[in-house]
Design an enzyme around this catalytic site. Structure first.
Site, PDB file in Angstrom:
ATOM      1  N   CYS A 217       0.439  -0.727   0.378  1.00 29.27           N
ATOM      2  CA  CYS A 217      -0.069  -0.128   0.089  1.00 29.27           C
ATOM      3  C   CYS A 217       0.549   1.455   0.000  1.00 29.27           C
ATOM      4  CB  CYS A 217      -0.817  -0.530   1.185  1.00 29.27           C
ATOM      5  SG  CYS A 217      -1.041   1.414   2.097  1.00 29.27           S
ATOM      6  N   GLU A 218       0.726   2.071  -0.754  1.00 32.49           N
ATOM      7  CA  GLU A 218       1.720   2.771  -0.744  1.00 32.49           C
ATOM      8  C   GLU A 218       1.383   3.959   0.556  1.00 32.49           C
ATOM      9  OE1 GLU A 218       0.590   4.996  -5.340  1.00 32.49           O
ATOM     10  OE2 GLU A 218      -0.925   6.441  -4.111  1.00 32.49           O
ATOM     11  N   HIS A 219       0.154   4.348   1.057  1.00 33.21           N
ATOM     12  CA  HIS A 219       0.169   5.294   1.985  1.00 33.21           C
ATOM     13  C   HIS A 219       0.868   5.101   3.120  1.00 33.21           C
ATOM     14  CE1 HIS A 219      -4.006   5.790  -0.330  1.00 33.21           C
ATOM     15  NE2 HIS A 219      -3.544   6.804  -0.547  1.00 33.21           N
ATOM     16  N   HIS A 220       0.760   3.264   3.271  1.00 39.39           N
ATOM     17  CA  HIS A 220       1.710   3.123   4.477  1.00 39.39           C
ATOM     18  C   HIS A 220       2.520   2.705   4.684  1.00 39.39           C
ATOM     19  CE1 HIS A 220      -2.774   4.207   5.996  1.00 39.39           C
ATOM     20  NE2 HIS A 220      -2.250   4.416   6.627  1.00 39.39           N
TER      21      HIS A 220
ATOM     22  N   GLN B  18      -5.346  -0.556  -3.642  1.00 42.89           N
ATOM     23  CA  GLN B  18      -5.699  -1.539  -5.062  1.00 42.89           C
ATOM     24  C   GLN B  18      -6.795  -0.738  -6.113  1.00 42.89           C
ATOM     25  OE1 GLN B  18      -7.532  -4.155  -2.105  1.00 42.89           O
ATOM     26  NE2 GLN B  18      -9.160  -4.907  -3.737  1.00 42.89           N
TER      27      GLN B  18
ATOM     28  N   HIS C 263      -5.294  -5.698   3.702  1.00 48.36           N
ATOM     29  CA  HIS C 263      -5.374  -4.618   4.367  1.00 48.36           C
ATOM     30  C   HIS C 263      -4.237  -5.355   5.180  1.00 48.36           C
ATOM     31  CE1 HIS C 263      -5.866  -2.625   0.525  1.00 48.36           C
ATOM     32  NE2 HIS C 263      -6.511  -3.525   0.092  1.00 48.36           N
TER      33      HIS C 263
ATOM     34  N   CYS D  72      -2.558  -2.330   6.717  1.00 50.21           N
ATOM     35  CA  CYS D  72      -2.732  -1.789   7.716  1.00 50.21           C
ATOM     36  C   CYS D  72      -3.537  -1.021   8.261  1.00 50.21           C
ATOM     37  CB  CYS D  72      -2.270  -0.103   6.493  1.00 50.21           C
ATOM     38  SG  CYS D  72      -3.303  -0.121   5.124  1.00 50.21           S
TER      39      CYS D  72
HETATM   40 ZN   LIG Z   1      -2.175   1.732   4.228  1.00 57.98          ZN
END
Ligand SMILES: [Zn+2]
Length: 209
Positions: A95-98, A136, A164, A166
């Site tokens: 995941c690119e956010h976390h 995703q 996920h 995260c």
């Molecule tokens: Zn994430």
């Protein structure tokens, strides 16, 4: 919403640049270790920055794959216009956010006009997009779009189910820990009967198509 971007060639990186990037990751991970209150020189951690650097090379390898050569050598003409379904393709992404993993299964279907792609290439395409920093929803669309661009089929459908970390590890938004996304193009979008046939294929466990 059609991204021709998916077919862009990845930049060629010279070997010296690659070594420099590795060193940068090693230094950055060392900084993170210190910042969270660790001693990066203690026994268990000494080689961790180096390990992470090598691991990124593998789990983010999708940036280095040339999608055009991956696909071009595997297309052939065939007189077949029934639905092709490749389901339960396991994948692992980040995941690119976390920068934490999300992982699960992708199901890919298309109805050819006259071009088909070798079945083993579809999991490779999924992997190429999974091994990047992703969300995703975008990964799902990229897989559908690239098949649409190269095969010009009557329709393409991609359904992705993933867990996920995260969400799961942080104890928030637990209801989103498992997410299903889909991208339907052409006849899968326009024709409910075709879409239902696909969903039937996907839900029938153990049956091959
Ligand atoms: Zn994430």
């Amino acid at each position: 919403m059609h991204e021709l971007m998916t077919l862009k060639q990845p930049p060629t990186i010279d070997p010296a640049e690659l070594v420099a990037r590795k060193d940068t990751i090693v230094r950055a991970v060392r900084d993170i270790l210190t910042s969270v209150g660790e001693d990066p020189d203690r026994d268990g951690l000494q080689r961790t920055p180096e390990r992470i650097s090598r691991m990124y090379d593998e789990i983010l390898a999708g940036y280095k794959v040339d999608p055009i050569s991956l696909i071009n050598e595997a297309m052939f003409d065939v007189d077949y216009d029934e639905m092709v379904v490749v389901k339960d393709i396991e994948f692992f992404s980040m995941c690119e956010h976390h920068m934490l993993p999300f992982y699960g299964r992708a199901h890919v279907a298309y109805i050819p006009t006259n071009k088909v792609i070798g079945l083993s290439k579809i999991p490779r395409i999924v992997e190429m997009f999974a091994r990047r920093l992703q969300v995703q929803e975008r990964m799902t669309m990229q897989i559908a779009n690239i098949l649409d661009e190269v095969l010009h089929p009557l329709g393409v459908a991609v359904v992705v189910e993933a867990a996920h970390l995260c969400s799961m590890m942080r104890g928030i938004k637990k209801e989103h820990a498992r997410m299903v996304t889909s991208s339907m193009l052409g006849c899968f979008k326009d024709n409910e009967k075709t879409r239902n046939e696909l969903l039937h294929h996907i839900s029938s466990r153990g049956e091959t198509t």
